[in-house]
Design an enzyme around this catalytic site. Structure first.
Site, short mmCIF file in Angstrom:
data_model
loop_
_atom_site.label_atom_id
_atom_site.label_comp_id
_atom_site.label_asym_id
_atom_site.label_seq_id
_atom_site.Cartn_x
_atom_site.Cartn_y
_atom_site.Cartn_z
N ARG A 151 -10.92 -15.21 -39.10
CA ARG A 151 -11.22 -14.65 -40.42
C ARG A 151 -11.39 -15.80 -41.41
NH1 ARG A 151 -7.18 -9.69 -41.60
NH2 ARG A 151 -5.56 -11.21 -41.28
N ARG B 96 5.41 -5.21 -43.11
CA ARG B 96 4.38 -5.76 -43.98
C ARG B 96 3.44 -4.68 -44.49
NH1 ARG B 96 0.84 -8.81 -41.21
NH2 ARG B 96 -0.12 -9.19 -43.22
N LYS C 122 -1.36 -0.71 -49.51
CA LYS C 122 -1.04 -2.13 -49.37
C LYS C 122 -2.26 -2.99 -49.70
CE LYS C 122 -0.42 -5.49 -45.60
NZ LYS C 122 -1.79 -5.97 -45.37
N ASN C 123 -3.41 -2.66 -49.10
CA ASN C 123 -4.59 -3.50 -49.26
C ASN C 123 -5.12 -3.49 -50.70
OD1 ASN C 123 -4.49 -4.23 -46.58
ND2 ASN C 123 -6.00 -2.73 -45.91
N ASP D 293 -14.87 -18.96 -45.66
CA ASP D 293 -16.06 -19.65 -46.16
C ASP D 293 -16.83 -18.81 -47.17
OD1 ASP D 293 -16.62 -18.04 -43.83
OD2 ASP D 293 -18.64 -18.87 -43.81
N CYS E 280 -2.00 -11.69 -39.99
CA CYS E 280 -2.05 -11.22 -38.61
C CYS E 280 -3.04 -12.03 -37.78
CB CYS E 280 -2.45 -9.74 -38.57
SG CYS E 280 -1.15 -8.61 -39.09
N ASP F 240 -8.96 -1.08 -39.35
CA ASP F 240 -7.52 -0.89 -39.44
C ASP F 240 -7.06 0.44 -38.84
OD1 ASP F 240 -6.99 -3.32 -40.54
OD2 ASP F 240 -6.55 -2.60 -42.55
#
Length: 426
Positions: A128, A405, A22-23, A131, A123, A313
């Protein structure tokens, strides 16, 4: 809204196919914005986030076509073609549910000279900020404006000149956005203290296949020589190391023996080291990873860290597994400050876990029992599934849209190895 019902106590045994990551997939899809030619991605997992990102790409005028839509298939192939960009705005209603949407900022800016992206969602696991994304892009010559919940990036006439940026802290997303921004810049750009995750290597490999010039792939110092244009490419998404680690924990907590087909051991060495320290037997070969749990589990002290450290994770899933270890384990979370929201739900199942700040102490072995629990985020959801597989009685997990997800057809994969789990309408 769906819910999962799990009846614990079954020993998992058999083979689980590991899906595309997924990532990684959510980083590879926006690469299609960088070229007029078609980009074809294979091994894409069937996930709500992938569908959401597809809709976002359509918003920009990208045409998408999906193959591999048979119900029995895991994974699929998507062809994306951005012949002409018709919009450079990523609106709130498409971005709000998915933090990865911010990853269109860099490639859209590089291709179209400007990009307007709503502040992202995702999430609720802690602060998070984006910047570092913006500072890196500014270092390459862009002008950044923040207004009414949107980020607007504008390139100077003639395109981005490129530049250097030293990340004050490691950021995976900001590294990805910076890479996609720099590949079409007029000059050479350098990134220092860049993230080194396998998903970033996957991104670099796709960009190189498209004609980008990147030095230092796999290291924390990257040099990107901007090119005039990129071509299309066909590329297979890497296997999901977090999915593989999650199912490893599921097998281990049941005392099972499971083959994780397609898992890439080299990408998940920190997780494998943690599992072996707990007492799980892990076998590695070129085509997958084998998990077996021959005896009692041992307590350990674990700390999350940027790659090659233990992935944040994996923290929640390992916490569930350690509920069955013989003694006290300590888990320290260094990446996100609000990532213990699963602890109260595990406590409802009989887990003995105390937290102080970013440290959790897990006392085992706990006699877990089924309960009604609620998922709070993607990985927390999986931790509840893992605990439920070892619990006595029936567990109901609600708000499983989080799971959809990030885990492709989770209940089907667990059923393949003997879990008593079903999805029902709430």
């Amino acid at each position: 809204m769906d819910k999962l019902i799990i009846r614990g106590g079954n020993r998992l045994s058999g083979t689980i196919p590991i899906s595309g990551a997924k990532n990684a997939a959510l980083t590879l899809i926006p690469c299609a914005l960088l070229t007029e030619e078609a980009v074809t991605l294979r091994n894409l997992p069937r996930l709500a986030d992938i569908d959401g990102f597809q809709h976002l790409m359509n918003q920009f005028g990208v045409t998408t076509a999906i193959q591999g839509t048979r119900p029995e298939d895991f994974g699929r192939t998507m062809r994306l073609e951005a012949t002409r960009i018709t919009s450079s705005v990523a609106p709130y209603d498409l971005v709000r549910k998915m933090r990865a949407s911010i990853l269109v900022l860099g490639p859209m800016l590089a291709r179209a000279g400007e990009a307007t992206v709503s502040m992202p969602g995702g999430c609720a696991i802690g602060n998070r900020p984006i910047d570092l994304h913006l500072k890196a892009i500014e270092a390459f010559g862009a002008q950044i404006e923040l207004t009414q919940g949107y980020v607007k990036a504008i390139a100077p006439d003639g395109g981005l000149p490129g530049g250097d940026f030293d990340f004050p802290v490691v950021s995976v997303g900001a590294t990805e956005n910076a890479l996609m921004t720099a590949v079409l810049a007029n000059g050479t750009s350098r990134l220092f203290n860049a993230a080194r995750e396998p998903e970033i290597v996957d991104l670099c490999n796709l960009l190189v296949a498209m004609g980008a010039e990147i030095e230092g792939i796999g290291t924390s110092d990257l040099t990107i020589h901007g090119v005039k244009r990129l071509n299309g490419a066909t590329y297979a998404v890497m296997p999901d190391r977090i999915e593989a680690g999650s199912y490893a924990c599921a097998a281990a907590i049941t005392g099972g023996a499971v083959r994780l087909e397609g898992a890439k051991a080299n990408d998940m060495q920190a997780t494998i080291h943690a599992l072996r320290s707990i007492g799980v037997e892990v076998g590695e070969d070129a085509k997958g990873v084998d998990i077996a749990t021959p005896g009692a589990l041992s307590p350990v002290d674990l700390t999350t860290a940027p790659y090659p450290g233990l992935a944040t994770d994996m923290q929640a899933q390992l916490m569930s597994l350690l509920c069955k270890a013989d003694g006290a384990s300590v888990l320290k979370e260094t990446i996100f400050e609000n990532r213990f929201m699963h602890v109260p739900e595990l406590a409802r199942m009989g887990a003995d876990i105390s937290t102080e700040g970013r440290t959790a102490i897990v006392k085992g072995p706990s006699s877990l029992t089924g309960a009604e629990v609620m998922a709070t985020d993607l990985r927390a959801s999986m931790s509840l599934i893992i605990a439920a597989l070892a619990a006595e009685g029936e567990t109901t997990v609600r708000r499983i849209y989080h799971l959809d997800r990030g885990y492709e057809r989770l209940e089907e994969k667990l059923q393949l190895v003997g879990a008593d789990i079903e999805r029902v309408d709430d």
